[in-house]
Design a protein around this motif. Structure first.
Motif, mmCIF file in Angstrom:
data_model
loop_
_atom_site.group_PDB
_atom_site.id
_atom_site.type_symbol
_atom_site.label_atom_id
_atom_site.label_comp_id
_atom_site.label_asym_id
_atom_site.label_seq_id
_atom_site.Cartn_x
_atom_site.Cartn_y
_atom_site.Cartn_z
ATOM 1 N N SER A 167 0.856 -1.194 0.000
ATOM 2 C CA SER A 167 0.000 0.000 0.000
ATOM 3 C C SER A 167 0.885 1.235 0.000
ATOM 4 C CB SER A 167 -0.868 0.021 1.260
ATOM 5 O OG SER A 167 -0.045 0.203 2.398
ATOM 6 N N GLY A 168 0.228 2.382 -0.175
ATOM 7 C CA GLY A 168 0.959 3.632 -0.145
ATOM 8 C C GLY A 168 1.535 3.926 1.228
ATOM 9 N N ALA A 169 0.729 3.705 2.254
ATOM 10 C CA ALA A 169 1.199 3.965 3.616
ATOM 11 C C ALA A 169 2.431 3.119 3.925
ATOM 12 C CB ALA A 169 0.084 3.674 4.621
ATOM 13 N N ASN A 216 5.452 4.458 2.192
ATOM 14 C CA ASN A 216 5.949 5.641 2.905
ATOM 15 C C ASN A 216 6.610 5.269 4.223
ATOM 16 O OD1 ASN A 216 5.322 7.643 1.052
ATOM 17 N ND2 ASN A 216 3.201 7.764 1.749
ATOM 18 N N PHE A 236 -0.749 14.403 2.765
ATOM 19 C CA PHE A 236 -1.316 13.105 3.141
ATOM 20 C C PHE A 236 -0.337 12.010 2.753
ATOM 21 C CE2 PHE A 236 -3.778 9.241 2.566
ATOM 22 C CZ PHE A 236 -4.500 9.208 3.746
ATOM 23 N N HIS A 237 0.023 11.179 3.727
ATOM 24 C CA HIS A 237 1.001 10.125 3.448
ATOM 25 C C HIS A 237 0.526 8.744 3.868
ATOM 26 C CE1 HIS A 237 3.720 13.216 2.155
ATOM 27 N NE2 HIS A 237 3.718 13.802 3.330
ATOM 28 N N GLU A 289 4.505 15.654 -1.382
ATOM 29 C CA GLU A 289 3.828 15.224 -2.599
ATOM 30 C C GLU A 289 4.114 16.314 -3.639
ATOM 31 O OE1 GLU A 289 -0.513 14.172 -1.393
ATOM 32 O OE2 GLU A 289 0.422 15.264 0.242
ATOM 33 N N ASP A 295 6.482 11.629 -2.245
ATOM 34 C CA ASP A 295 5.361 10.695 -2.147
ATOM 35 C C ASP A 295 4.565 10.831 -3.439
ATOM 36 O OD1 ASP A 295 2.924 9.484 -1.780
ATOM 37 O OD2 ASP A 295 2.648 10.187 0.275
ATOM 38 N N VAL A 319 2.430 8.488 -4.478
ATOM 39 C CA VAL A 319 1.400 7.443 -4.398
ATOM 40 C C VAL A 319 0.191 7.825 -5.270
ATOM 41 C CG1 VAL A 319 -0.245 6.318 -2.835
ATOM 42 C CG2 VAL A 319 2.166 6.567 -2.168
ATOM 43 N N GLN A 320 -0.145 9.128 -5.280
ATOM 44 C CA GLN A 320 -1.291 9.565 -6.076
ATOM 45 C C GLN A 320 -0.881 10.117 -7.444
ATOM 46 O OE1 GLN A 320 -5.431 12.078 -5.378
ATOM 47 N NE2 GLN A 320 -4.259 11.295 -3.696
ATOM 48 N N LYS A 360 -1.134 3.012 -5.243
ATOM 49 C CA LYS A 360 -2.370 3.311 -5.965
ATOM 50 C C LYS A 360 -2.355 2.751 -7.399
ATOM 51 C CE LYS A 360 -4.662 6.723 -3.198
ATOM 52 N NZ LYS A 360 -4.052 7.715 -2.338
HETATM 53 C C1 LIG Z 1 -3.558 7.408 -0.947
HETATM 54 C C2 LIG Z 1 -2.272 8.016 -0.549
HETATM 55 C C3 LIG Z 1 -1.444 7.408 0.412
HETATM 56 C C4 LIG Z 1 -1.865 6.176 1.181
HETATM 57 O O1 LIG Z 1 -1.974 5.063 0.357
HETATM 58 P P1 LIG Z 1 -2.706 3.750 0.950
HETATM 59 O O2 LIG Z 1 -2.558 2.761 -0.158
HETATM 60 O O3 LIG Z 1 -4.117 4.151 1.219
HETATM 61 O O4 LIG Z 1 -1.999 3.372 2.172
HETATM 62 C C5 LIG Z 1 -0.224 7.987 0.673
HETATM 63 N N1 LIG Z 1 0.173 9.096 0.043
HETATM 64 C C6 LIG Z 1 -0.589 9.722 -0.883
HETATM 65 C C7 LIG Z 1 -0.080 10.929 -1.566
HETATM 66 C C8 LIG Z 1 -1.843 9.202 -1.198
HETATM 67 O O5 LIG Z 1 -2.611 9.830 -2.094
#
Ligand SMILES: *Cc1c(COP(=O)(O)O)cnc(C)c1O
Length: 408
Positions: free
Chosen positions: A105-107, A110, A139-140, A191, A224, A226-227, A253
């Protein structure tokens, strides 16, 4: 359609109440269209929150998953596996990175990044160099470390004591960063475009300045993505559009296109601080996840597809501008590529969820990014006719919300 045993009411009976899902239950998806239990059709501008980069049930992803499902599901990291090695090779070939750590996952990606930044500083400079600088509204993820680095107090409230050594600064404020960074800073985390925080693009000068300050103080620059990653902004990763290379990049993601996977990318020199035993994950590098992600990356890392993302953005922005010309609800259209934020003007402040619910009733799935911003993160290959159909639904929804008035 036959009545299902499970309804939205079941959610309230059996699930922890940390989510408030919409009233309908989707049961099938294909491309950028989704159907609910009643057979109602929706156009999907949400993309599972920037996850379904190739839409729902993309035939090539379905066959990658099925093919791997017949071969090998799981080993643990006591063994390596071919899909993980292939995906890591693709990621290192396509980016600045030389080494990859897989998570789910993203979390988790990170979490690995922040731990590596600390460990790297500890190894080379000593325990006092542990401070992490991050930004308001960032958001991380939702683990305790990632909500602590994240810049939204509401996600930490009631979970304290939080890990220490973390400072939050205003995003895009280079003077504040210059004043706060020191020899004790191990990492600056951002981000490149804040997603959940409202689709706020990092100023090029701020990002370049942050890179220079990190170099000056031997701090690592962590992006980050992730998004923003995996084609979302019309480049494979957003850093490629900034002229700045991070030391660590996290991706999740869209990487799995809907299958859970995350990754932390870094250089060989930095990766060296994660010696055997320092970090791990049972499922990280799972063959099913990596086989799907490998196919996602193969399809998305293509100039024609990435240019298509930029072209589709134009279509979205034109439609949003047309809605705004008629109804005067947006103050600004934000973001890059197919990470789109439509910020509500002061009349509609705090009402983003109302527009989301109205759009869903008109058959268009959208997202919010905080209370004031409608967010769209659709499939990168959404057909133009689906953009038009979804925008027609959104236009109707906006007309309805506006007719009822801001206090309805
Ligand atoms: C969604 C998101 C996360 C968390 O990802 P998960 O898969 O929900 O743990 C971390 N950082 C950013 C920038 C995100 O958009």
């Amino acid at each position: 359609m036959t009545q299902s045993t499970y309804t939205r009411e079941t959610f309230d009976q059996v699930m922890v109440p940390n989510y408030a899902p919409q009233a309908i239950i989707p049961v099938k998806g294909e491309g950028s269209r989704v159907w609910d239990q009643e057979g109602r059709e929706y156009i999907d501008f949400a993309g599972g929150i920037a996850v379904n980069a190739l839409g729902h049930c993309h035939p090539e992803l379905v066959s990658a998953l099925k093919e791997q499902a017949d071969k090998l599901w799981h080993l643990s990291n006591v063994y390596t596996n071919e899909p993980a090695l292939k995906l890591a090779s693709q990621l290192t070939e396509a980016t600045f990175a030389e080494r990859v750590f897989f998570a789910n996952s993203g979390a988790e990606a990170n979490e690995a990044a922040f731990k590596l930044a600390r460990r790297h500083a500890f190894t080379h400079y000593g325990a006092q160099k542990h401070e992490i600088i991050a930004f308001h509204q960032a958001f991380h993820g939702r683990t305790l470390f990632t909500v602590s680095v994240g810049g939204q107090q509401k996600y930490r409230e009631g979970f304290e004591p939080a890990p220490g050594g973390i400072t939050h600064l205003p995003f895009n404020d280079l003077a504040a960063l210059e004043a706060a960074i020191s020899d004790n800073t191990c990492a600056v985390v951002m981000e490149p475009i804040q997603g959940e925080g409202g689709i706020i693009t990092g100023d090029p000068e701020f990002i370049k300045g942050a890179r220079a300050l990190c170099d000056k103080y031997n701090a690592l620059l962590v992006f980050d993505e992730v998004q923003t990653g995996v084609g979302r902004i019309g480049e494979l990763y957003a850093y490629m559009d900034t002229g700045v290379t991070p030391d660590i990049l996290t991706t999740a993601k869209a990487l799995g296109g809907g299958f859970p996977v995350g990754a932390m990318l870094t250089t060989e020199a930095i990766a060296a601080s994660f010696v055997v035993g320092t970090h791990g994950s049972t499922y990280g590098g799972n063959p099913l996840a990596c086989a799907v992600a490998s196919k996602v990356l193969e399809i998305v890392n293509d100039r024609q597809l990435l240019d298509g993302v930029k072209a589709k953005r134009e279509r979205f922005v034109a439609a949003l501008n047309a809605i705004n010309a008629e109804h005067n609800v947006f103050s600004e259209i934000r973001g890059k590529g197919l990470l789109i934020g439509a910020a509500l003007n002061s009349t509609w402040e705090g009402k983003a969820a109302k527009f989301l619910a109205a759009a869903r009733e008109q058959g268009t799935m959208v997202l919010v990014a905080g209370p004031n911003v409608l967010r769209m993160a659709p499939s990168l290959v959404i057909p133009d006719e689906d953009i038009d159909a979804g925008m027609a639904g959104l236009a109707k929804a906006v007309a309805e919300v506006v007719a009822a008035g801001p206090d309805a």
